[in-house]
Design an enzyme around this catalytic site. Structure first.
Site, mmCIF file in Angstrom:
data_model
loop_
_atom_site.group_PDB
_atom_site.id
_atom_site.type_symbol
_atom_site.label_atom_id
_atom_site.label_comp_id
_atom_site.label_asym_id
_atom_site.label_seq_id
_atom_site.Cartn_x
_atom_site.Cartn_y
_atom_site.Cartn_z
ATOM 1 N N GLY A 186 -2.302 -0.762 -2.542
ATOM 2 C CA GLY A 186 -2.693 -2.172 -2.681
ATOM 3 C C GLY A 186 -3.052 -2.744 -1.311
ATOM 4 N N HIS A 187 -2.180 -2.506 -0.317
ATOM 5 C CA HIS A 187 -2.475 -2.956 1.045
ATOM 6 C C HIS A 187 -3.757 -2.281 1.554
ATOM 7 C CE1 HIS A 187 2.112 -3.279 1.060
ATOM 8 N NE2 HIS A 187 1.733 -4.505 1.290
ATOM 9 N N SER A 207 5.675 -2.856 -2.646
ATOM 10 C CA SER A 207 6.603 -2.199 -1.715
ATOM 11 C C SER A 207 7.969 -2.026 -2.354
ATOM 12 C CB SER A 207 6.752 -3.034 -0.437
ATOM 13 O OG SER A 207 5.494 -3.227 0.150
ATOM 14 N N LEU A 256 3.696 0.159 3.356
ATOM 15 C CA LEU A 256 2.327 0.058 2.847
ATOM 16 C C LEU A 256 2.071 0.996 1.677
ATOM 17 C CD1 LEU A 256 0.396 -0.141 6.249
ATOM 18 C CD2 LEU A 256 1.269 -2.010 4.832
ATOM 19 N N HIS A 257 1.224 0.523 0.766
ATOM 20 C CA HIS A 257 0.804 1.314 -0.395
ATOM 21 C C HIS A 257 -0.692 1.071 -0.606
ATOM 22 C CE1 HIS A 257 0.899 -2.538 -2.404
ATOM 23 N NE2 HIS A 257 2.187 -2.693 -2.083
ATOM 24 N N LYS A 313 -2.389 -9.939 -6.653
ATOM 25 C CA LYS A 313 -1.031 -9.591 -7.084
ATOM 26 C C LYS A 313 -0.067 -10.770 -6.911
ATOM 27 C CE LYS A 313 2.779 -6.887 -7.347
ATOM 28 N NZ LYS A 313 3.681 -7.474 -6.411
ATOM 29 N N ASP A 314 -0.254 -11.501 -5.800
ATOM 30 C CA ASP A 314 0.594 -12.677 -5.547
ATOM 31 C C ASP A 314 -0.243 -13.918 -5.852
ATOM 32 O OD1 ASP A 314 3.161 -11.548 -4.024
ATOM 33 O OD2 ASP A 314 1.409 -10.389 -3.455
ATOM 34 N N GLN A 321 10.792 -16.401 4.500
ATOM 35 C CA GLN A 321 10.357 -16.486 3.101
ATOM 36 C C GLN A 321 11.339 -15.832 2.131
ATOM 37 O OE1 GLN A 321 6.697 -14.139 4.027
ATOM 38 N NE2 GLN A 321 7.001 -13.270 1.994
ATOM 39 N N GLY A 346 -3.959 -10.409 -1.745
ATOM 40 C CA GLY A 346 -4.083 -9.777 -3.051
ATOM 41 C C GLY A 346 -3.875 -10.761 -4.204
HETATM 42 P P1 AMP Z 1 3.241 -7.811 1.080
HETATM 43 O O1 AMP Z 1 3.348 -6.714 2.086
HETATM 44 O O2 AMP Z 1 3.935 -7.514 -0.204
HETATM 45 O O3 AMP Z 1 3.576 -9.170 1.661
HETATM 46 O O4 AMP Z 1 1.716 -7.893 0.679
HETATM 47 C C1 AMP Z 1 0.704 -8.056 1.640
HETATM 48 C C2 AMP Z 1 -0.594 -8.358 0.921
HETATM 49 O O5 AMP Z 1 -0.924 -7.269 0.054
HETATM 50 C C3 AMP Z 1 -0.523 -9.617 0.042
HETATM 51 O O6 AMP Z 1 -1.712 -10.352 0.184
HETATM 52 C C4 AMP Z 1 -0.383 -9.036 -1.350
HETATM 53 O O7 AMP Z 1 -0.901 -9.876 -2.362
HETATM 54 C C5 AMP Z 1 -1.215 -7.766 -1.235
HETATM 55 N N1 AMP Z 1 -0.820 -6.804 -2.278
HETATM 56 C C6 AMP Z 1 0.450 -6.408 -2.563
HETATM 57 N N2 AMP Z 1 0.451 -5.566 -3.621
HETATM 58 C C7 AMP Z 1 -0.841 -5.451 -4.011
HETATM 59 C C8 AMP Z 1 -1.499 -4.731 -5.062
HETATM 60 N N3 AMP Z 1 -0.826 -3.969 -5.925
HETATM 61 N N4 AMP Z 1 -2.839 -4.839 -5.159
HETATM 62 C C9 AMP Z 1 -3.539 -5.615 -4.291
HETATM 63 N N5 AMP Z 1 -2.974 -6.324 -3.288
HETATM 64 C C10 AMP Z 1 -1.653 -6.246 -3.149
#
Ligand code: AMP
Length: 283
Positions: A36-37, A188, A33-34, A151-152, A61, A149
């Site tokens: 963004g999460h 991540s 987690l960062h 982001k995706d 995926q 996000g």
């Molecule tokens: P992930 O763990 O990469 O599958 O991401 C989980 C959720 O966090 C997804 O909906 C991503 O779009 C969102 N997310 C990832 N990075 C960011 C970011 N930098 N800013 C905002 N949301 C993000």
């Protein structure tokens, strides 16, 4: 914070909350987690009575087994971050809970053109895996709101399409991209960059910003070509830089012909593959 690893006790807890009239927000993640999460969790905490996050590195995926194997996993740090943020419930299942052999979970949904370009073209099967896991997770959680996000960009567009097709009552909330101070979108995967690669990475955001500056002077195809050469000249390996219509994901031919244009890009720096995007025009 309550932590559940198994579906049944988790569902029992959620249905009790729902019977009490509580609004449930759901933030699916793959962990590591960062901020963004954290921004998605904060939005859910504002909007709902109970925020449920999940951490599940979804094998279906990943089109590349070595990408799955090296995907960052930091469970202890994640727990501390979730506690600190005020997340109320964490669902951290293993693969057999999400995909029990007895259940038929293959999803036969037609995404039309949405899963064809960009990530769809470069990561065969990726969106089928994403849609499969999101459908399964929202069937388990049954949230009122689902947080994803920007982001995706292609991912949330496909998930919104899926929710529409399934006539799902779940409302998708899309949250803005959180960036490092030098513009790099938080991901991540950023921890996989060497210091030298990390110093190159802000060029991705720079290319998106430069593209945005050009929309009144150049055609989309010209801007894309310049962005690709700019990224390559800086030592990165762009896979695509595409200016697309924000709803259909079809290429934008003329900016005047659309009210919603987005630039989406995927770039490799060494073996690390990063994606980013920027809305160029939205009316
Ligand atoms: P992930 O763990 O990469 O599958 O991401 C989980 C959720 O966090 C997804 O909906 C991503 O779009 C969102 N997310 C990832 N990075 C960011 C970011 N930098 N800013 C905002 N949301 C993000």
């Amino acid at each position: 914070m309550l932590l559940f690893k198994q579906v049944l006790p988790f569902q029992k807890h959620i249905s009790k909350l729902k019977k009490e009239g509580k609004k449930i927000g759901f933030v699916p993640t793959m962990g590591a987690l960062h901020q963004g999460h954290v921004s998605l969790i904060r939005q859910s905490l504002k909007d709902t009575d109970c925020t449920v996050s999940s951490i599940f590195v979804n094998p279906t995926q990943f089109n590349d087994p070595s990408d799955l194997q090296k995907y960052p996993r930091t469970p202890e740090k994640d727990l501390a971050e979730l506690l600190n943020t005020g997340n109320q419930v964490l669902f951290m299942p293993d693969v057999t809970e999400v995909y029990p052999p007895s259940k038929k979970l293959k999803l036969d949904l037609d995404f039309g053109y949405l899963d064809q370009p960009m990530e769809g073209a470069h990561r065969p099967g990726h969106f089928a895996g994403v849609a499969q896991v999101v459908k399964r997770l929202i069937e388990i959680v049954k949230p009122h709101y689902l947080y994803m996000g920007q982001k995706d960009f292609q991912q949330f567009t496909i998930i919104q399409h899926m929710l529409n097709e399934l006539k799902s009552p779940v409302k998708l909330i899309v949250c803005p991209i959180i960036r490092e101070s030098d513009g790099l979108a938080m991901s991540s995967r950023n921890v996989l960059l060497t210091p030298q690669q990390r110093s190159l990475a802000p060029a991705i955001h720079q290319a998106l910003q430069d593209a945005k500056m050009k929309i009144h002077a150049q055609f989309p195809r010209q801007i894309e070509a310049e962005a690709l050469s700019q990224l390559s000249a800086q030592g990165l390996q762009p896979e695509y830089f595409s200016i697309v219509e924000g709803r259909t994901l079809r290429p934008v031919e003329l900016f005047e012909e659309t009210d919603f244009a987005v630039a989406c890009t995927a770039v490799k720096i060494g073996n690390v593959r990063l994606i980013d995007n920027m809305i160029l025009k939205e009316e």
